[in-house]
Design a protein around this motif. Sequence first.
Motif, short mmCIF file in Angstrom:
data_model
loop_
_atom_site.label_atom_id
_atom_site.label_comp_id
_atom_site.label_asym_id
_atom_site.label_seq_id
_atom_site.Cartn_x
_atom_site.Cartn_y
_atom_site.Cartn_z
N ASN A 163 -23.84 1.08 -15.50
CA ASN A 163 -22.57 1.54 -16.08
C ASN A 163 -21.43 1.13 -15.17
N THR A 164 -20.36 0.60 -15.75
CA THR A 164 -19.23 0.05 -14.96
C THR A 164 -17.94 0.84 -15.18
N ILE A 165 -18.03 2.11 -15.52
CA ILE A 165 -16.80 2.86 -15.78
C ILE A 165 -16.15 3.36 -14.50
N GLY A 166 -16.85 3.27 -13.35
CA GLY A 166 -16.23 3.66 -12.09
C GLY A 166 -16.13 5.18 -11.95
N GLU A 167 -14.93 5.63 -11.56
CA GLU A 167 -14.71 7.05 -11.30
C GLU A 167 -14.31 7.85 -12.54
N VAL A 168 -14.40 7.25 -13.69
CA VAL A 168 -14.03 7.95 -14.93
C VAL A 168 -15.05 9.06 -15.18
N PRO A 169 -14.62 10.30 -15.37
CA PRO A 169 -15.59 11.39 -15.60
C PRO A 169 -16.32 11.20 -16.93
N LEU A 170 -17.58 11.59 -16.91
CA LEU A 170 -18.40 11.43 -18.11
C LEU A 170 -18.01 12.42 -19.21
N GLU A 171 -17.21 13.43 -18.87
CA GLU A 171 -16.79 14.38 -19.89
C GLU A 171 -15.94 13.71 -20.96
N TRP A 172 -15.29 12.63 -20.58
CA TRP A 172 -14.44 11.93 -21.57
C TRP A 172 -15.26 11.25 -22.66
N TYR A 173 -16.54 11.05 -22.39
CA TYR A 173 -17.39 10.37 -23.37
C TYR A 173 -18.31 11.35 -24.10
N LYS A 174 -18.05 12.66 -23.97
CA LYS A 174 -18.98 13.61 -24.57
C LYS A 174 -18.93 13.58 -26.10
N ASP A 175 -17.79 13.19 -26.67
CA ASP A 175 -17.67 13.12 -28.13
C ASP A 175 -17.91 11.72 -28.66
N GLU A 176 -18.23 10.76 -27.80
CA GLU A 176 -18.44 9.38 -28.22
C GLU A 176 -19.93 9.11 -28.36
N ALA A 177 -20.23 7.97 -28.99
CA ALA A 177 -21.62 7.57 -29.17
C ALA A 177 -22.14 6.77 -28.00
N HIS A 178 -21.29 6.44 -27.02
CA HIS A 178 -21.68 5.68 -25.83
C HIS A 178 -21.19 6.41 -24.60
N ILE A 179 -21.71 5.98 -23.44
CA ILE A 179 -21.32 6.61 -22.17
C ILE A 179 -20.60 5.64 -21.26
N GLY A 180 -20.38 4.41 -21.66
CA GLY A 180 -19.68 3.45 -20.81
C GLY A 180 -19.94 2.03 -21.27
N TYR A 181 -19.79 1.10 -20.33
CA TYR A 181 -19.92 -0.32 -20.62
C TYR A 181 -20.70 -0.98 -19.49
N ASP A 182 -21.53 -1.95 -19.87
CA ASP A 182 -22.31 -2.67 -18.86
C ASP A 182 -21.51 -3.83 -18.30
N LEU A 183 -22.17 -4.68 -17.49
CA LEU A 183 -21.48 -5.80 -16.85
C LEU A 183 -20.98 -6.81 -17.87
N ALA A 184 -21.63 -6.92 -19.01
CA ALA A 184 -21.20 -7.85 -20.06
C ALA A 184 -20.10 -7.28 -20.93
N GLY A 185 -19.72 -6.02 -20.70
CA GLY A 185 -18.66 -5.41 -21.50
C GLY A 185 -19.16 -4.77 -22.78
N LYS A 186 -20.44 -4.66 -22.95
CA LYS A 186 -20.98 -4.05 -24.15
C LYS A 186 -21.17 -2.55 -23.93
N LYS A 187 -21.08 -1.82 -25.01
CA LYS A 187 -21.22 -0.38 -24.93
C LYS A 187 -22.66 0.01 -24.62
#
Length: 732
Positions: free
Chosen positions: A123-147
């Motif tokens: 996961n490449t989101i860095g210091e972004v808290p995971l709480e921001w993704y609690k309502d989304e279907a993904h948790i971040g982005y990989d090195l290729a930029g895919k969810k």
Amino acid sequence: MKNKEENKRMRNASNPQSEEEPLINEKPPLALLQKQHQRQLASASDSESDSDYEDFSEAGDSGQSLSESEASESGSSGDEGIANSDDNGLDDDHGQEDQSNSSELQQGVEESDSSEDEVAPRNTIGEVPLEWYKDEAHIGYDLAGKKIKKKERQDKLDSFLASADDSKNWLKIYDEYNDEEVEVTRKELRLVRRLLKGKAPHADFDPYAPYVDWFKWDDAKHPLSNAPEPKRRFIPSKWESKKVVKLVRAIRMGLIKFDKPKEEKRFYPLWGDDSSSTEKANHLAYIPAPKPKLPGHEESYNPSLEYIPTQEEINSYQLMYDEDRPKFIPRRYMSLRSIPAYDNGVKDIFERCLDLYLCPRVRKKRINIDPESLKPKLPSRKDLKPYPITCYLEYKGHQDAVMSISIEASGQWVASGSLDGTVRIWEVETGRCLRVWEIGEAVKCVAWNPLHELPILAVSAGQDVLLLNTGFGDEEEQKKIKEILHVETSKTPDDSGNKVPIVSWLQDDKHEGIRLRHFKTVSSVEWHRKGDYLSTVMPAGESRAVLIHQLSKKHTQRIPFKLHGLPVSAVFHPTRSIFFISTKKNVRVYDLWQQKFIKKLETGLREVSSIAVHPGGDNVIVGSKEGKLCWFDMDLSSQPYRILKCHPKDITNVAFHRSYPLFASCSDDCTAYVFHGMVYSDLNQNPLVVPLEILRGHTSSNGRGVMDCKFHPRQPWLFTAGADSVIKLYCH
């Protein structure tokens, strides 16, 4: 079957260790796996690290899983040979399953050898808290930029059963950041074990290594410094002692304060309610829900006869408003079986739930104050009589709006000026019109001389001010008046030396008086109490807007003050040589004798329309074009003592009574308000202002109502002049 037994005997003979190996379709026994693991640990070179790993693996309930996996790896090669040599289809299937299991275990061991430090996070989101993704279907982005899609959460019961069956569950850790499970490797277990014992994580680290000196002292002839040790290293520091004394003094003086420890209460109410505690906490205080009223005798299905209302009372309930009508009317039933169902039961329960869960409750401090105590204590209107109440007379004769009225000093005659260009004199008691002057121009203001011996009337019409002889008085008074109103030559005095005269004193033979010709339109005229001076106001006159005329000397002079704003009206003080000039925003007070500025009264109004001074001279009322009336106490402050919002439209004029504690205001709303205004001689007591009466009777004409109001000099009577060309007299 015989061939199978022979093959087994041949394998056992060729491989003597195969007696200890299990069959293909059976798992290796736990005791055998432990023995193999102990033999491997004994042969390991790093005895300390292996013992650490063994102790850590034996500490858990499932500590044998690692040894089981090693044993299965060692036995997988033999199982593969057995599976290939068998001719039976069932044995082939078991061999393939065991081969796949061994390959998966070997692949898992290879993956677990890689540490997190060597592999970049998925996961490449860095210091972004995971709480921001609690309502989304993904948790971040990989090195290729895919969810990175979230994995489907397994049922807790299924996951618990799976973890119970999984022997490696104690080695697995859920990585929330990458949404995957990570298995702890053997090397990482060693590091954790050493850290738990308080040792260095790496076994090759020596905490007691020999000291390595940076300098070579063998060939050195001189030390780094030949200076002796300074004396300050051996005696106490004076600076530190001064600093300590300074801090001690600051503490004693109270400049430095320490936080006192919170004292815990030794006693507390054992049976007290938490909701009634007065302690202020950082969080929101608990507010209990309001409890419904408990049912009493009235709600009984068989109440006493005194609780049951009669038919007359029930009929009276129907005549009440819904708020006053009782919510429940008691009825009597002989048994519970005969009680009908309650129609609004579900609705009441639903509303109760809304009150409990959805209604916000706020704790408010309620102060029980009687509303009557907040009202100002005013005297009764009966005690404040006499004051004008009803219309007694009407003076009709003008053809247009009456702009101004003035009452003679004795109170027998009243003069009026109208837009129809006429000035009339009326007898007060009978309403008879005695005399009419045709001015030929709209009359703005009329003012009667305050002296009874000089019945002279000042009239402003356009740019002229006429001083008229009314003809009242005996022969001697008339002779004196004619001498005063006689001008031999045209007087054009000018104090500033300008070429254009300020005022021209002209003889008016038509009206048998004097005409004062101004250079701008005159809006108001006011007499001095001595009767020899009068002031005129020209709003467009700039620096010469306010002039003072002396009748005996036929002389005109400007006021020696600078005007700040457009003047509206000017009034003399009733007893002293003080002059009031009201502009559109404020009222300025000047001393004419000493020629100095005294005070400025801040009205705070949008536009001032009129001003009146109390007979005592210390109180002033100011009317405005926004319907507000301000009372000023000059000894108290330059701000208004009381502001009365009485009229919805413009106030046209305000007036004080000479002897009675009365004052009045008239407005374009066709009404006149009468107030009781008592001024006390005691300076510690504030003036008493009480509204008394609203006088109506005039009709509106061209949007204008009552144009002027004046009090009778001796009686509590009020004269009003309206835009409907009628003058009314209101008596007590």
